[in-house]
Structures are given as structure tokens and as C-alpha cells.
Design a protein around this motif. Structure first.
Motif, short mmCIF file in Angstrom:
data_model
loop_
_atom_site.label_atom_id
_atom_site.label_comp_id
_atom_site.label_asym_id
_atom_site.label_seq_id
_atom_site.Cartn_x
_atom_site.Cartn_y
_atom_site.Cartn_z
N ALA A 54 0.88 -1.15 0.00
CA ALA A 54 0.00 0.00 0.00
C ALA A 54 0.93 1.22 0.00
CB ALA A 54 -0.88 0.00 1.23
N GLU A 55 0.48 2.34 -0.59
CA GLU A 55 1.40 3.45 -0.86
C GLU A 55 2.44 3.76 0.21
OE1 GLU A 55 -1.89 5.73 -2.42
OE2 GLU A 55 -1.58 3.75 -3.22
N THR A 72 2.79 -0.50 -6.23
CA THR A 72 1.89 0.05 -5.24
C THR A 72 0.44 -0.20 -5.63
OG1 THR A 72 2.84 2.03 -6.20
CG2 THR A 72 2.88 1.87 -3.84
N LYS A 73 -0.32 -0.64 -4.64
CA LYS A 73 -1.76 -0.83 -4.85
C LYS A 73 -2.43 0.53 -4.95
CE LYS A 73 -2.32 -5.18 -2.37
NZ LYS A 73 -2.87 -5.77 -1.14
N PRO A 74 -3.51 0.72 -5.64
CA PRO A 74 -4.20 -0.31 -6.43
C PRO A 74 -3.49 -0.61 -7.75
CG PRO A 74 -5.31 1.80 -6.66
CD PRO A 74 -4.21 2.01 -5.68
N ILE A 75 -3.57 -1.88 -8.16
CA ILE A 75 -2.92 -2.29 -9.40
C ILE A 75 -4.00 -2.71 -10.40
CG2 ILE A 75 -1.34 -3.95 -10.42
CD1 ILE A 75 -0.40 -4.46 -7.49
#
Lengths: 234, 546
Positions: free
Chosen positions: B99-100, B119-122
Motif C-alpha cells: 500500500a502506498e 503500489t496498490k491499487p494495481i
């Protein structure tokens, strides 16, 4: 997840901005999950959702709030003097393509053409920070453009210039006059945009090389005729 | 739209993938995305243990691993274990999915970095682009990494040099790797040249750090320090810079400053086990037992899921807690004592097979009981420990610990005999001899030790200022704490001789000198102070006759 935001201050001495920061952190992670689910839904349901205006609004707004929260966290760290730029060399076309890929579903959904122009150059910057401000700028452009967006990079006067242009109405005159707004007199009509510009300007400023410092520049016109956002990195 | 279709074959297809995520949804959607790129061989794991197990029996080219896996190992634990146990080659890609802002938690992890972060979101387009770039890079650098995997470093250097000509896209990676390879081979001149060239173009932090490491290796400590201080000034969250600075300061003998640096680094990056271990070591050296105990405690906690876990950490924690509890029967001391006993019992259960662990544990128990005034329990534990000990084969660490335990139960003669024996057996090992001398000098709790050392410093300062009365009383006070301390006894003798010389005291004070010499009558001949002892002894004998 928020444990690294807490510090060892006395329990009774409630630090309100820290409380807000960890709440924002939490909200941002939730939104990240939400965005991921939206992407999944789009994959599963294909064209019917991709064309859906309401679905695209949902994704755009979620992305916008997510971007705002990331900025808020950045501003918090900026204020705490904890935001530093981790500058390294990056291949610019790959970097820009990745930024664009983040928005691909929404661009497709809204039928917006997006062009990428960059020669095989490399640049020196913090990819997370610059990626963050590009994400917000592109999302903003998606909102204000009519049909086209252009993402481009060039070298000028020893700076790497990354620009986001659209064919919308362009920036209002007040913003062109003063691209780094004063945050104490926030105008609620342009609140989020001003916040974004303030953050972008601060991030650009963290990039230094010798005596030179990064900055942002706004103008209207260019080949697409709309607003142009530029970040200049030394 | 993707850069994976223009080559002869699809580069995604022939690679073997492992997806590690605790959420089934994520695993499924990542797997689907990879499938849509043409990937064929995809395995999944829901937790760290399964992931490591899979890698033990199977080779993967790309591992997509979530950092936060709920309970158990996290992504960093997996990465460390795979690299440490050589289950993951350099030719494979380890991609950490985060997560960031959790990236900071991962950064500053001491030894092993992932090849990339996602980094999510992917979404699918992003994964396609990012993975495509990474696979392209992997393929371009494959020959170099293959040589490094084979420990064929000179050949890797040659390939790096070539690639700098024809693969300029990977210039930064190539320069970092090349400098690192030179450094590993001990060719500091070439390593330094690369870092200096980069820094002269632009002050990039990796090159500044590399340069400082070269300066440290070449023993230019002052230069290394000022380079690192400047770097930290610019980049206050650059944890590795604090590590190298701490190392440099320690080399300069500035142990207290080194400890401070490591403390800052652990605040910035609280999850790296080895950094807490370094902090514990240097705090022990500084006799800062509270910090040492707390750093060992963290080391033990972080060890739960780590490949670096070791019974030695528990032993060290037990020893530092036993030092803290020694002779302190207040609630604080009792708590330390209780924790020490708990921690060694946890250790014995966690490492039932480890050699020698139970003996060390028994010795700690004996000292804890002795320090709390429970001599019956102390002696019982000591007797049990002795059953496992063969005095002929005693290694220095256990020998010193046994001697310390003898002192704590009041068996001073056994302790001195054992130390004398050890001194003979290890007479060529200056480090062991130093430890033996310290224990002979100061067989007391660390608190008294610290106090005696401070008094010794005061005494020396007063002596240098020709304030002989104050000097004598400081040394006397210190000797009341550690009566057999060699340097202190000799210091006091010298002060008294000077007082006699200046006619501040009468010759009857020679009696005091005699008492000091008597206290050192068992001084081993290997002791650092032995020659000084002999010289002063001769002088006093001649004065007595004269």
C-alpha cells in the motif's frame, strides 16, 4: 497499518494533526481496496460497465478522493519536515507509460484519446512523489478535457520538463497568475485543485540539483488548446 | 499496447510465477491478469510459510509478494529468508506489493531489497507495463546476474563494463552493481572512482553512501564521518547512512556516539532485526544495560518470523536482564529477574535441539537467583549447569559466564582459578584476555562497575590537576567497590608515592601501598597491568628498605 505514524509522545498530549493523519492513512487504504474492486468489476463485466457513465463517475470520484488523501498525507509530512525527495535516475518513457496505465480504464471508459510523447531520455526525480502529482494532474485533466490528453517529456535549459495538456477550457486566469496558492485563503470552489497545485509546487521544490530547484508552471493553449501543467525538474 | 508482443516469443510465457497474498481475491485477480498476458506457469501461496516452502522445491522467475500478509511472516521476512537461504537467485525478480505509504516500513531493511515495488491499487494495464519493463530489464541483465549467482565476480565486472556501452538504459543499475562488485572484491580504488564520477555529476545518495563505505573500508574515518554527516543533513530519513556512520564512529572508538546513531536509525526504521542487534551489542559495550536489554528484547520479538532468529539473542537478553536485576530487590529488580527467567524458559522450548543452550540458560538462572538473594536456588541451578560442562573443553564465552556465575554465588576462589586457567589456555587471544582481566578487575554488578569507572576517571583528572587529596579519595572510594581492580590499585599507589614525595603525607602511608599490592598478589602474568605492577612493587620494596 498506521503504526509508523504514531510516535511516543505522552498519551495525554493528543496531537490532533497526527490523529487526522492516521485516519487519513486508513481511509486511503480503504479507497485503495475500493479502487481495486472497481477495476475487477470492470474486468468481469466488460463493455456494459466500461460504457456506463455512472460507473465512470464512481471511479473518477474515488480516484480523486484517493489522490487528495495521498496529497494530504504528503502535506502532513511536509509540515513535519519529514518529506524528502529520493532522487534517482529513471527512464522517462517507461515512467510516463506507467502513469498513464494507472488511468487506462477510466480513459477507455470516457473515450478519451491519450498521447504519450517522449524520446528515450532518462531523468532524475523521486518516482513516487512525481508519480503522485502526475496521477492527480491526469485525473484532473480527465475531468476537464473534451476528448484528448497529452502526456509529454522534453529537455529544456537543463531541466526535465514533464507536461500534461488537455483540450478543455484551460486554467482560470487567477491560477495562471499564481500557481502556488496560499493555503490559508482556500477558495472552496477550487479547493481541491488549489491543494493539488500547492502540493505539486512543494514537491517540485524538493527536487534540487546544485543551485537549481524544481518548479511548476501553468499555461493555456499549445497544440490541444486547453490547460497545460508543467513540472520542471533540475 | 504492450511491449511484450514485438519480440519473437512472448517473454511472459516461459517464466514461472509465484503470487503471495493473504486475500484470495487478490491472488485470483493477479493470476487472471498474468494469464491474460500469456503466463502459463503460475503458483500461489496464501502465507509466508507456504511461499518459502514452495521456493524450496521449485524455482520461480518472478515472485509477486504482498508486504502485509496478516499474521505470521510479512513480505520482507519472506524476501530475507529466500535470499539468506539462497532459495532465490539474483536472476529471479522479487516484486514487493505494498500500500502506498507502507513503503517506509520496508525501506531501510538492512540487507535485502526487493527488485521493485508495486503500489496498490494495481490494474491490468499497470501490471502489464511494469512487469513488462521489469522482465525486459531482467532479460537484458540476465548474463550479469547469472555470473554473480555463480560467484564469478570478475566475469560479472567484464559484462557490466560491456553493457555500459551497449545498454545505456540500465546505466544506473550497471554502475551501482559494478561499484558493489569492485567493493566486494576489495578493489576500493575502482569502486571509489565510480562513486566519485557519479557524485561529481549529481549528488545522488546511493553514490554518496557508496563513497562513504569505501572511505570506511580504507580507514579514512574522519573523511567518512564528514561525508556521512553531510548526507544525513540532506536526507534525514536515509537510514543506511546512519548505519555506516555508526560503524565508522565505533571504529574511531566513539562508542557512545555510535550508539546514538543506531538509536536514531532504529527509530526511523523499526523493523530491521540486525540493526537492533548491533544496537544491543554496542549498548552492552557502553554498559548502558537498559538500552541493551530493550534492544535485545526487540531483537527477540522481531525474530519470531525471521530467518535471523537465534537462541543467542534470548541468551543475550537473559544476560542483560540478569545484570539489571542483580542485587536489586525492589519491584523493578524483581520484574527484571522474572522476565529473565521467563525468557530463558521460552528459549528452551523454542530451541529444544540447540547445542549448549540449556547450560547457558542454567547459568543465567543461577545468577538471577543469586542476585535476588535466593542462594539455594542459585546453587542448585549452578550445580545442574556444571553437569554439562567439561572444564578441559570450555570455550571462552561459556567459561567467562561460568566464572561470572561463581562470583555471583560468592565462590570467588573457584572463579579466580577458572579465569587463571582460561588465561593460560587462551594466552594468544588478546580479546579473550581482555575480557578475563575485566572480570577479574570488576567481578561486581554493572552498576558498581559503572560507578567505579566514573570514580577512576575523576581520580585521574584530579591527579592530572595535581589535586592529590581528591585523587586519592576517588581511587579509595572506587576500590571499596572493586577491591581487586588492577589499574585502580596501581593508580592509588602512584598518588600516594607522589604525596609522600611532596611531603603531603608521611611515610606511614606506605602501609596503604602495601595493602594495594597485596590485593594484586594473584595477578596473572598475562595481565596488561602486570609490568606496571612489578615496577611499582620493586619501587616500594626499595623504599621500605631505604
Amino acid at each position: 497499518m498506521a503504526e509508523h505514524l504514531t510516535d511516543s509522545r505522552d498519551d495525554n498530549d493528543l496531537n490532533f494533526s497526527m490523529v487526522i493523519a492516521s485516519a487519513v492513512h486508513d481511509m486511503k487504504n480503504s479507497l485503495s481496496m475500493l479502487l481495486h474492486s472497481l477495476d475487477e468489476l470492470r474486468e468481469e463485466h466488460g463493455p456494459e460497465l466500461t460504457e456506463s457513465k455512472r460507473f465512470n463517475t464512481l471511479q473518477y470520484e474515488a480516484q480523486r478522493v484517493h489522490g487528495d488523501l495521498v496529497q494530504l498525507l504528503g502535506l502532513y509530512r511536509l509540515q513535519e519536515d519529514k518529506l524528502t525527495a529520493h532522487v534517482d535516475e529513471h527512464h522517462v518513457p517507461d515512467f510516463l507509460a506507467l502513469q498513464l496505465a494507472r488511468h487506462q480504464p477510466l480513459l477507455d471508459g470516457r473515450n478519451i484519446q491519450c498521447a504519450l510523447q517522449s524520446s528515450e531520455i532518462s531523468g532524475y526525480f523521486d518516482q513516487d512523489l512525481i508519480g503522485g502529482i502526475l496521477t492527480n494532474t491526469i485525473n484532473n485533466a480527465i475531468r476537464y478535457t473534451r476528448s484528448q490528453i497529452s502526456l509529454a517529456a522534453r529537455e529544456e535549459d537543463g531541466y526535465l520538463v514533464i507536461s500534461v495538456a488537455d483540450d478543455g477550457q484551460g486554467y482560470p486566469q487567477e491560477m495562471l497568475d499564481d500557481p502556488k496558492p496560499c493555503l490559508n485563503s482556500l477558495d472552496f470552489d477550487t479547493g481541491s485543485t488549489s491543494l493539488g497545485l500547492y502540493f505539486a509546487s512543494s514537491v517540485a521544490h524538493l527536487h534540487k540539483n546544485g543551485q537549481r530547484t524544481g518548479f511548476i508552471r501553468l499555461c493555456n493553449g499549445g497544440p490541444l488548446g486547453g490547460g497545460i501543467f508543467e513540472v520542471w525538474l533540475p | 499496447m504492450s511491449n511484450n508482443e514485438n519480440n519473437t516469443g512472448n517473454p511472459f510465457r516461459k517464466l514461472r510465477y509465484l503470487i503471495v497474498d493473504d486475500f484470495e481475491n487478490f491472488r485470483l485477480s493477479l493470476r487472471q491478469m498474468l494469464r491474460s498476458f500469456g503466463a502459463d506457469h503460475i503458483e500461489v501461496a496464501a502465507n509466508g510459510q507456504t511461499a518459502v516452502q514452495r521456493c524450496t522445491y521449485e524455482h520461480f522467475d518472478v515472485i509477486l509478494c504482498d508486504y502485509n500478509l496478516g499474521k505470521g511472516k510479512n513480505g520482507q521476512h519472506i524476501l530475507e529468508e529466500l535470499r539468506h537461504r539462497k532459495l532465490l537467485k539474483r536472476t529471479s525478480l522479487f516484486i514487493m506489493v505494498t500500500a502506498e505509504t507502507s513503503k517506509e516500513m520496508v525501506m531501510g531493511a538492512r540487507e535485502y531489497q526487493p527488485d521493485a515495488y508495486l503500489t496498490k491499487p494495481i490494474n491490468r494495464a499497470m501490471l502489464d507495463k511494469r512487469l513488462g519493463d521489469l522482465v525486459e530489464q531482467r532479460n537484458a541483465l540476465l548474463p550479469i546476474n547469472r555470473e554473480i549467482d555463480l560467484e564469478n565476480l570478475p566475469q560479472a565486472i567484464t559484462l557490466c563494463r560491456q553493457a555500459l556501452q551497449d545498454k545505456p538504459k540500465y546505466k544506473t543499475w550497471l554502475l551501482k552493481t559494478l561499484a558493489e562488485l569492485y567493493f566486494q572484491l576489495g578493489d576500493y580504488t575502482h569502486a571509489r572512482k565510480i562513486y566519485e564520477d557519479v557524485v561529481s555529476q549529481r549528488k545522488l545518495s546511493w553514490a554518496q553512501l557508496g563513497l562513504a563505505r569505501v572511505l570506511l573500508a580504507e580507514q579514512h574515518y574522519d573523511e567518512a564521518c564528514s561525508a556521512l554527516n553531510a548526507l544525513i543533513e540532506e536526507q534525514p530519513d536515509f537510514v543506511e547512512a546512519y548505519d555506516v556512520l555508526a560503524k565508522t564512529l565505533a571504529k574511531q572508538g566513539k562508542a557512545a556516539k555510535a550508539q546514538k546513531m543506531l538509536q536514531k536509525a532504529t527509530e526511523l526504521s523499526p523493523n530491521a532485526l540486525l540493526r537492533h542487534k548491533s544496537l544491543a551489542d554496542i549498548a552492552t559495550q557502553n554498559q548502558d544495560m537498559e538500552t541493551a536489554a530493550s534492544a535485545w528484547r526487540t531483537t527477540v520479538t522481531l525474530g519470531t518470523h525471521s530467518v535471523h532468529d537465534s537462541p543467542e539473542h534470548y541468551i543475550s537478553l537473559g544476560r542483560s536482564l540478569s545484570d539489571l536485576s542483580d542485587g536489586d530487590q525492589t519491584e523493578v529488580g524483581q520484574n527484571y529477574a522474572g522476565e529473565a527467567l521467563r525468557i530463558v524458559s521460552v528459549m528452551e522450548k523454542r530451541f529444544p535441539e540447540a547445542v549448549g543452550v540449556s547450560t547457558k540458560s542454567k547459568l543465567i538462572q543461577a545468577r538471577v537467583h543469586a542476585g535476588q538473594g535466593r542462594s539455594r536456588e542459585a546453587n542448585a541451578a549452578l550445580e545442574q549447569a556444571k553437569l554439562d560442562i567439561d572444564p578441559e573443553k570450555l570455550d571462552p564465552d561459556l567459561g567467562l559466564d561460568l566464572a561470572k556465575t561463581y562470583y555471583s554465588v560468592g565462590a570467588t576462589q573457584l572463579a579466580e582459578a577458572l579465569l587463571g586457567d582460561l588465561a593460560k589456555r587462551f594466552e594468544n587471544d588478546p580479546q579473550v584476555l581482555g575480557q578475563i582481566e575485566n572480570l577479574l578487575d570488576e567481578p561486581v554488578s554493572f552498576r558498581q562497575k559503572v560507578k567505579a569507572r566514573a570514580l577512576n576517571r575523576d581520580g585521574i583528572k584530579a591527579f592530572e590537576g595535581e589535586n592529590l587529596t581528591d585523587a586519592a579519595s576517588a581511587f579509595r572510594e572506587a576500590l571499596a567497590l572493586v577491591p581487586n581492580h588492577a589499574a585502580l590499585n596501581l593508580n592509588l599507589i602512584q598518588v600516594i608515592l607522589r604525596q609522600i614525595d611532596k611531603q603531603q603525607v608521611g611515610r606511614e602511608a606506605l602501609q596503604d601501598c602495601k595493602r594495594c599490592l597485596d590485593a594484586l598478589s594473584n595477578l596473572p602474568t598475562q595481565h596488561r597491568q602486570y609490568r606496571r605492577y612489578l615496577a611499582l612493587k620493586k619501587k616500594i620494596e626499595s623504599m621500605n628498605h631505604g
